[in-house]
Structures are given as C-alpha cells and as structure tokens.
Scaffold this active site. Structure first.
Site, PDB file in Angstrom:
ATOM      1  N   GLY A  64      41.930  62.826  88.404  1.00 51.16           N
ATOM      2  CA  GLY A  64      42.426  63.063  87.048  1.00 51.16           C
ATOM      3  C   GLY A  64      43.718  63.863  87.133  1.00 51.16           C
ATOM      4  O   GLY A  64      43.932  64.611  88.084  1.00 51.16           O
ATOM      5  N   GLY A 113      38.464  61.545  89.720  1.00 47.41           N
ATOM      6  CA  GLY A 113      38.554  60.604  88.598  1.00 47.41           C
ATOM      7  C   GLY A 113      38.689  59.157  89.058  1.00 47.41           C
ATOM      8  O   GLY A 113      38.244  58.243  88.362  1.00 47.41           O
ATOM      9  N   GLU A 136      35.944  68.140  94.665  1.00 51.04           N
ATOM     10  CA  GLU A 136      36.025  69.050  93.512  1.00 51.04           C
ATOM     11  C   GLU A 136      35.664  70.491  93.821  1.00 51.04           C
ATOM     12  O   GLU A 136      36.203  71.420  93.219  1.00 51.04           O
ATOM     13  CB  GLU A 136      35.128  68.545  92.368  1.00 51.04           C
ATOM     14  CG  GLU A 136      35.654  67.323  91.639  1.00 51.04           C
ATOM     15  CD  GLU A 136      35.421  66.022  92.386  1.00 51.04           C
ATOM     16  OE1 GLU A 136      34.735  66.044  93.436  1.00 51.04           O
ATOM     17  OE2 GLU A 136      35.932  64.986  91.933  1.00 51.04           O
ATOM     18  N   ASP A 144      32.099  65.302  90.039  1.00 54.65           N
ATOM     19  CA  ASP A 144      31.777  64.879  88.670  1.00 54.65           C
ATOM     20  C   ASP A 144      32.028  63.384  88.537  1.00 54.65           C
ATOM     21  O   ASP A 144      31.870  62.655  89.517  1.00 54.65           O
ATOM     22  CB  ASP A 144      32.539  65.736  87.650  1.00 54.65           C
ATOM     23  CG  ASP A 144      34.051  65.538  87.724  1.00 54.65           C
ATOM     24  OD1 ASP A 144      34.539  65.062  88.766  1.00 54.65           O
ATOM     25  OD2 ASP A 144      34.737  65.875  86.743  1.00 54.65           O
ATOM     26  N   THR A 436      56.062  54.389  55.326  1.00 52.23           N
ATOM     27  CA  THR A 436      57.057  53.394  55.727  1.00 52.23           C
ATOM     28  C   THR A 436      58.343  54.152  56.004  1.00 52.23           C
ATOM     29  O   THR A 436      58.897  54.790  55.098  1.00 52.23           O
ATOM     30  CB  THR A 436      57.290  52.382  54.590  1.00 52.23           C
ATOM     31  OG1 THR A 436      56.032  51.837  54.218  1.00 52.23           O
ATOM     32  CG2 THR A 436      58.216  51.273  55.049  1.00 52.23           C
ATOM     33  N   LYS A 586      63.691  50.656  48.867  1.00 53.89           N
ATOM     34  CA  LYS A 586      63.639  51.485  50.087  1.00 53.89           C
ATOM     35  C   LYS A 586      63.364  50.603  51.317  1.00 53.89           C
ATOM     36  O   LYS A 586      64.047  50.695  52.343  1.00 53.89           O
ATOM     37  CB  LYS A 586      62.529  52.528  49.928  1.00 53.89           C
ATOM     38  CG  LYS A 586      62.180  53.253  51.208  1.00 53.89           C
ATOM     39  CD  LYS A 586      60.928  54.109  51.054  1.00 53.89           C
ATOM     40  CE  LYS A 586      60.383  54.473  52.429  1.00 53.89           C
ATOM     41  NZ  LYS A 586      59.167  55.235  52.404  1.00 53.89           N
TER      42      LYS A 586
END
Ligand code: NAD
Length: 639
Positions: A64, A113, A136, A144, A436, A586
């Site tokens: 990760g 990860g 880890e 994990d 918009t 507009k």
C-alpha cells in the site's frame, strides 16, 4: 487513471498496475478503482474471468502507498488510515470470495497490499523472479490484507516464521506456504494472457504450469517448526539464541528488526485463527482490530519514520527486546464494537455535506436525507431544508463528510467554495460538483481536490427542478472510476441515470454538448410553431404529425412550448420555469467558450446563444422558461 489500467479485453476483465516507477505501490484510488471494476464485471456475463498483472520487472505490487497514511497519522488524523484499511480489506475479501476466476501474475516483489490483491484469487501465478513477503512487523503493523489466513494455514510453524521475520518467498516457497498456486516461466505469460482473453477459460493456467526449482524454505521446515513452536516471543528469542547455526543467527537478526508488539499480536492472531478455523473474514477482522489502533497505540508511525521517512533504520519500538505483556496484546486485538470491519456491499449511511441549496440543490439534498443519509447543508442564503442539518459555513458542512456535493451558480463561485472546503475534507472523501460550470473550472477544482488526496467528480445534471424534486435527474460524470463508484449510490437516489463519461471535465463536456442541442432544438421547435401559425396550421395537428415524424425531439414531444399541446409543460403554466431562459443562456455561453478554446465550429450553437442573449438581456426573457421563445416568435415578423 494513469497508475492503473482497467479494461475489458475479449472475455477477460483486465487490471494492470502501471506504476512501475513506484514499484506499483497501491494508492487508495487504485484500490477503489479495482473494487468498482470487479463489481461491474461480476454482473457482466461478457466477462468470464479477471486477469491482474503489472508493468515493469521489479514488482507486481510492493504494498500500500503509505505516504498519505503517515502524513495524516502524524497530524493526529487516524480516520484516513482506518478508511483506507477498511476499504482495502473489504476488497481483499471480495477477491477471495469472487464468483469468477481471478488470475494474478506476480513478478518481482509482491508484498503487503500486493499480496491482498494477488494472493487471494483462484489462480495465483509466480515465476523465478517472484519475491512474496509479509514484512509488516518491520513497520509496526501485523501481516494484514488477509495474509494471516494464509499464514495460519501454512504447514507447521511456517506462518509464524514468515509473519514475524518478513522473509521473502521465491516461487516454490510461495506455493509451499499457500501464497501461490502455479509456477509458469515469465516468457510464457504473454501467450497465456492472450489465451485467457480470447477463451475466457481459466484452465489454460493449469496447462501452462511447470514444476518450480526447489526453494529455500523446504530444507528449513524442521528448524522452523522447532523454534517457532515456542509459546511466546521471548521464548522464541531464547530458542534462536541457543542455535548457533547460520539459520539461527539469521533468523534471530530478522526477528529483532521487527516491532515486538506487532510480533506478539501476530502470534496471537495465528493462534486464534487456527483455533476457530482460518477464514478470510476472520483473518481480516482480527487484522483490522490491530490496524485500527496501530497509529494511536501501536508502533506504525515510528516504523514508517525509521524505515521510510528518516531512513535511520533505528525504530524506537515499544517493549524493545523484552516480553510484551498479555494486556498490551489483548488491548490491540480487543473487538471494535460498532467500528468493527463489516463486509456489506453498500454503506448503509453516508455523511454528506451539501453546499448550494437553491432550486436544484434544495430538493436534491432533501432526497438524500429522505433516503437515510446524514446530510449537513450550507447556503449563503438563509434556507432550511427538511431533514438537512444546517451548518454555519461551507467548511463546517464539509468537515468529516464521506461525500461533499456542490450545486452552485457558476465556475467562479465553485472555485472559491472549493478553496474553503478542500482543506476541511478528509483525505479519501469525494468532492462531487453537480453545478453546470466551464470545463476549465471543473478540471482545476478536480486537480486541487486530487492533490489533497480526495476523489473528485464533476457530475452536472439534466432534468431541471422537476427532476431534482422527483429524483429523476440524469448525471453526466467525469473523474476516476473510484470517484464515480463512490458517488454512484447517491446518484441512484437523486436520479434515474448516471453515465461515467470519462476523466475530469468529461461530465461538463457532455452537459454543454447536450444543452447546445437543447437550445438549438427549442428555437427550431418554437420557430416552426410560429411558422405553422402563420400558415394557418392547427398547433395540435402540427404536434400530432411532428411528434411521430422525423422532426420529433425532446422539446416537441416532452416539453412542448405550445400551451395546451402535448404533455404538461411550463408553457401550460404561463412559462414559469422549468428551465429558465437565463440558465439556457448560461449553458450556451459555456458551450461557445468551450468551442472557442477547442477550435470547434458550432454556428448553430453560436446563433442560439445570440438569440437567447437578446431574449434574456434585451427583451422579456429573464425569469421566464426557455420555451417562452414561442410567444417571442409569435409576435415577430421576418424583419
Ligand atoms: P439557484 O440560484 O437556485 O441555486 C444556487 C444556490 O447557491 C443559491 O441558493 C445560492 O444562495 C447558493 N450560493 C451561491 N453562492 C454560494 C456560496 N459561495 N456558498 C454557498 N452557497 C452559495 O440555482 P439552481 O437552479 O439551483 O442551479 C444550480 C446549478 O445547477 C447551476 O450551475 C445550474 O446551471 C445548474 N442546473 C440548473 C438547472 C435548473 O433547471 N435550475 C438544471 C440543470 C442544471
């Protein structure tokens, strides 16, 4: 997203990590993009299987991306990390339980990860260069991403060894430990992927598999079992100190590098999993208990500081060299109560900040509150909306929100509101602008939001005030897959359709193109009615013919500008908007601004802009519906 390439090729959903310069480290955005794609492919019969691979030679995915975790954690913000881990772990479980084959091809480093993405699928492929590890404990976490499930199932005490020392596994080791299924030399991966894409048949993986060269771990299993069966961390150290072989010395050295609290908790997790039967959900639940507390009470921030930030490799661990008290382990692994990891598909309730509660924003916010979300709103004007808690400022409404929605008059106001709210938002949350605005403002705001670690989506709407009240808007969205996926459940409440049009700004581009057509066709419809009048043609007859002939359009069939003709429309209400002529002007101006900067030739759009400008600014169009062009043409002759 340039860090990851997600596409469908033939029968395969394809995910390729394309961040080799960072060893394909996975950001939150990448994680959410994978999650969103897998959800779509699960329902798509055209996708038979999923293939995950990575660019570059060095890594499939090295873990990760922890920079953001460190930055937020050192500022005392633990929420980002908890959200990152929660959503990542849910994805790990989703992959492990995926109903279609998931084939991962893991060259080079696959750690942390990366293991969570690559090692839970149905067909996990390694080659000679594969190096899989769960390091880890060396940064103050526990293994994990569901890794403790594999560790708990590994033969003998191999799981303890791999989890506590972070030792790297080559191909044969990874297969032995249950992190991989087959060894296929890398030179054959290209052919294999092509076959998988063409056939959608995962059995090609097995037919390419070969026997790997013997790895380093098999000869060590007896030693590993002897030492790692020790009843505690301290007993393990004593056991290794009494072993004067190279294995004893190397292993002790590796063990002493890790955080003792993490190691003691890892041992406890593995014991608990073996006792209860190691499942992916049980593993992730226990891991999350630790990571949820890791920044506040564990050694995670110190571990990152020493290994990655200061690189002094001299972490000051808690309980260094000594026994870790049981009470400390129990505290880290205590149940999390209402914060416990859950695996529901949808968030039941989101915290939403809603800024700009005018004609459109008001009913949109009310619909979200009605659907059970916790909505905090802010508007410059003194408004109150049923079910919405009002805040004293835009920043206050944005603080702690999962999603902030803006519905504002124009790009300049959007930019200034963005300046206030982006610093107040939690990294990982989504900024969804439904106003918009010009494409440049949409892109600039998205860039600022992304730089602050937020997901950003521009999602203008069509459907007007009626659609906003009825919850039948159409959303045209620009931004990342992850942003769109996060906003999607809210679009489904506020609207009937949401289209992901592309990258940031693509939603606004779709909106102004649509509204340029709308402006032009409304004028054409109105002038045709005025001509029909002068030719003595009955308006109803004209409607009956055109609405079923080649001149039909939304402006004729659904929003007829002639009173008493066709379905109910603002024409039947004295041209009260509806969609105001000012707003059409507009949007036409935005379309012409975009056409000028993109060097597009839009003569009809330009003419429509000029006509609406005249109507609104010089005649009686201001405040009237945009279909009030019809009475305007009625009054006029050719000159
Ligand atoms: P509106 O004027 O009714 O609402 C805008 C709201 O923003 C107002 O309540 C205003 O007080 C508030 N506001 C302005 N500056 C603010 C600030 N700095 N902080 C907080 N609040 C602020 O306009 P609307 O009709 O709701 O339209 C909103 C957006 O939706 C516009 O971009 C419009 O183009 C777009 N839109 C409108 C329609 C429509 O039919 N009305 C249809 C599609 C899209």
């Amino acid at each position: 997203m340039s860090d990851i390439d997600i596409r469908v090729t033939g029968r395969a959903g394809r995910i390729t990590f394309t961040r080799p310069q960072a060893l394909n480290a996975m950001t939150y955005d990448m994680c959410m993009a994978i999650d969103a794609a897998l959800r779509i492919w699960r329902e798509d019969d055209a996708v038979a299987l999923v293939v995950i691979d990575a660019a570059g030679d060095k890594a499939f995915c090295s873990g990760g991306d922890i920079a953001e975790l460190y930055d937020t954690g050192t500022q005392g913000d633990f929420a980002y990390g908890r959200r990152f881990w929660r959503d990542e772990y849910r994805l790990n479980a989703f992959i492990a339980e995926y109903p279609k084959p998931v084939i991962s091809l893991m060259q080079g480093f696959t750690m942390g990860g990366g293991v969570g993405i690559g090692c839970h699928g149905s067909h996990r492929v390694v080659d000679d260069g594969s190096r899989i590890a769960m390091p880890e404990c060396g940064i103050g976490l526990v293994p994990d991403v569901g890794g403790t499930m594999m560790l708990a199932k590994a033969p003998g005490r191999l799981g303890e060894y791999l989890g506590l020392t972070g030792a790297r596994m080559g191909p044969d080791d990874a297969i032995l430990a249950g992190f991989a299924d087959c060894y296929i030399p890398r030179a054959k991966w290209g052919d294999l992927i092509e076959m998988l894409e063409a056939s959608g048949d995962a059995s090609h993986v097995q037919s390419h598999a070969e026997t790997p060269p013997e790895g380093a771990l098999r000869p060590l299993l007896a030693d590993i079992d002897r030492h790692f069966a020790a009843p505690s961390l301290e007993a393990l150290r004593v056991s290794l100190r009494g072993d004067d072989s190279d294995f004893g010395a190397d292993t002790l050295k590796a063990l002493m590098r890790g955080a003792p609290l993490s190691q003691a908790c890892t041992l406890d997790i593995l014991n608990r999993l073996r006792a209860g039967g190691p499942t992916i959900r049980a593993a992730l639940d226990l891991e999350y208990r630790f990571t949820w507390r890791a920044m506040e009470h564990g050694d995670f921030l110190e571990g990152i500081r020493a290994q990655i930030i200061d690189k002094d490799r001299n972490p000051q661990w808690q309980f260094a060299g000594g026994e870790v008290p049981d009470v400390a382990v129990r505290h880290m692994l205590a149940p999390l109560g209402e914060d416990a990891l859950t695996f529901e598909e949808e968030e039941t309730q989101m915290k939403i900040g809603f800024i700009g509660l005018g004609n459109m924003g008001g009913p949109m916010a009310a619909n979200l509150a009605n659907a059970g979300h916790a909505v905090t709103g802010f508007d410059m004007a003194d408004v109150s909306i049923e079910g919405v808690t009002m805040a004293g400022s835009a920043a206050e409404a944005a603080t702690g929100a999962d999603v902030v929605i803006t519905m504002l008059p124009n790009g300049a106001i959007l930019r200034s509101v963005a300046k206030d709210i982006i610093p107040a938002m939690t990294a990982g949350a989504a900024f969804v602008d439904c106003s918009t605005v010009d494409v440049d403002s949409a892109r600039a705001v998205a860039e600022e939001a992304q730089a602050a670690g937020l997901l950003a989506v521009d999602a203008p709407v069509s459907g007007g005030v009626g659609g906003a009240s009825a919850g039948t808007l159409t959303f045209m969205a620009g931004g990342t897959e992850a942003g769109f996926a996060k906003a999607r459940p809210l679009f489904d409440i506020m609207g009937q359709k949401a289209v992901h049009c592309g990258a940031s700004g693509a939603g606004q581009a779709a909106k102004i193109c649509n509204n340029m057509i709308l402006g032009v066709t409304m004028i054409a419809t109105c002038e045709a009615f005025a001509l029909a009048d002068k030719l003595g043609l009955d308006r109803q007859k004209m409607f009956d013919v055109v609405s079923t002939s080649s001149g039909y359009s939304w402006t004729m069939n659904a929003y007829c500008p002639a009173p008493g003709v066709g379905p109910q429309s603002p024409a039947d209400n004295d041209y009260k908007p509806g969609f105001a002529a000012d707003l059409m002007l507009k949007d036409l101006r935005l379309s012409q601004q975009a056409a000028a900067s993109a060097d597009a030739d839009t003569p009809m759009g330009a003419l429509a802009q000029a006509l609406y400008a005249q109507f609104v600014e010089e005649e009686d169009g201001k405040g009237r519906d945009f279909s009030a062009m019809l009475p305007r043409f009625e009054k006029r002759g050719r000159s």
